[in-house]
Scaffold this active site. Structure first.
Site, short mmCIF file in Angstrom:
data_model
loop_
_atom_site.label_atom_id
_atom_site.label_comp_id
_atom_site.label_asym_id
_atom_site.label_seq_id
_atom_site.Cartn_x
_atom_site.Cartn_y
_atom_site.Cartn_z
CB SER A 26 -0.96 -0.06 1.19
OG SER A 26 -1.99 0.89 1.06
CD GLU B 83 -5.45 -4.94 -3.71
OE1 GLU B 83 -5.34 -3.80 -3.24
OE2 GLU B 83 -4.50 -5.74 -3.83
CG HIS C 202 -5.24 -2.95 0.70
ND1 HIS C 202 -4.73 -2.64 -0.54
CD2 HIS C 202 -4.71 -2.04 1.56
CE1 HIS C 202 -3.93 -1.58 -0.43
NE2 HIS C 202 -3.90 -1.21 0.83
#
Length: 316
Positions: free
Chosen positions: A124, A261, A288
């Protein structure tokens, strides 16, 4: 166990844990798993303002795949296990809550850990830092692993609208948009809808291992960059766009995304084409945090990549 005098406290550290003192005087919590190896993996957590905790099993999982990898990870400045500056001071916030600060922090951590020719993995927000690091400091890398991060925020936000319409009733999706327009972040119904989306697209298995009695997210960092939650961007990440730069990433690159995700797979497929030596792999039923949602597939993909780069067989 090791005892460390830290200010006026005595802290007991697990073997492999080091408190790094940065040149700016702040301290970062760091940890290394595994014996000395020719394969070093430095891991960058998400958020920003998250913690290192989902990296804690990486050494053991890669051993199961037949690879001895020395795994290094740390909590970034402001995160739970590291120093937390007073960001209410505008001078402190302006100096440390920037892309440039967190990018150069990665390089300083690398130097203080004494590693070179290593693999960098970021999830991320950590994936954004991985892209930036590969562009600025790529000479130190054997390879880069970008986990669940795209190269621009516009396509991400388009995907968020699609996620809401897929997962929620039309009136609930519109209610979320109305709350966001009016800044009603603390609305109870709104937060319950965020929880539904988190369960469907972020932590699909809701792993108990990363749950805490108290919140560990550094919201004073997260809110400045992201905003209230994963499905809206009101902070500095609104500026995120390196689409015109990623063709300059010249190390073997693995793009790993969950198939269910928050990040758009459409963008990941384009990134696979734009980065000269990149390969996209996806994790079925993964959100995610697909390293937890479907660990066997995730770690096989990661081990295959590391093995192929090491033996010179990694190809697009």
């Amino acid at each position: 166990m090791i005892e460390l005098i830290y200010g006026n406290q005595v802290i007991v550290l697990k073997q492999g844990t080091t408190i790094l003192t940065l040149d700016n005087g702040y301290h970062l919590w760091s940890h290394t798993d595994g014996d000395e190896s020719s394969i070093h993996l430095l891991a960058l957590h998400g958020g920003p303002g998250g913690t290192h905790e989902y990296w804690e099993n990486f050494h053991d999982e890669l051993l199961k795949q037949g690879l001895n990898v020395q795994v290094h990870y740390y909590d970034q400045l402001g995160s739970w296990y590291s120093d937390q500056p007073d960001y209410s001071d505008p001078e402190v916030a302006d100096k440390y809550l920037t892309y440039d600060y967190y990018l150069d922090e990665v390089e300083e951590v690398r130097q203080k850990l004494g590693i070179d020719k290593f693999y960098l993995i970021g999830q991320s927000w950590g994936g954004a830092l991985t892209m930036l690091y590969a562009l600025k400091y790529g000479e130190h890398l054997k390879g880069a692993i970008i986990s669940s991060m795209v190269d621009n925020i516009d396509e991400y936000l388009e995907h968020q609208d699609a996620i809401r319409d897929e997962a929620l009733a039309p009136e609930d999706a519109q209610f979320m948009r109305d709350c966001e327009k009016n800044g009603e972040w603390n609305n109870e119904r709104y937060q319950k809808l965020v929880d539904i989306l988190n369960a469907g697209y972020v932590d699909r298995r809701q792993p108990p291992a990363i749950q805490h009695l108290v919140p560990t997210m550094a919201t004073d960092v997260y809110n400045v960059f992201q905003g209230d939650n994963e499905f809206v961007v009101t902070g500095k990440l609104k500026e995120w766009d390196v689409r015109d730069q990623i063709h300059n990433i010249n190390v073997p690159t693995l793009l790993t995304f969950g198939e269910h995700e928050t990040m758009p797979l459409k963008s990941a497929r384009r990134m696979e084409e734009d980065i000269p030596n990149a390969k996209l792999v996806t994790t079925p039923d993964g959100g995610h945090h697909h390293m937890m949602d479907n660990a066997p597939v995730y770690f096989k993909h990661l081990a295959d990549y590391l093995r192929q780069v090491e033996d010179g067989t990694f190809n697009k």
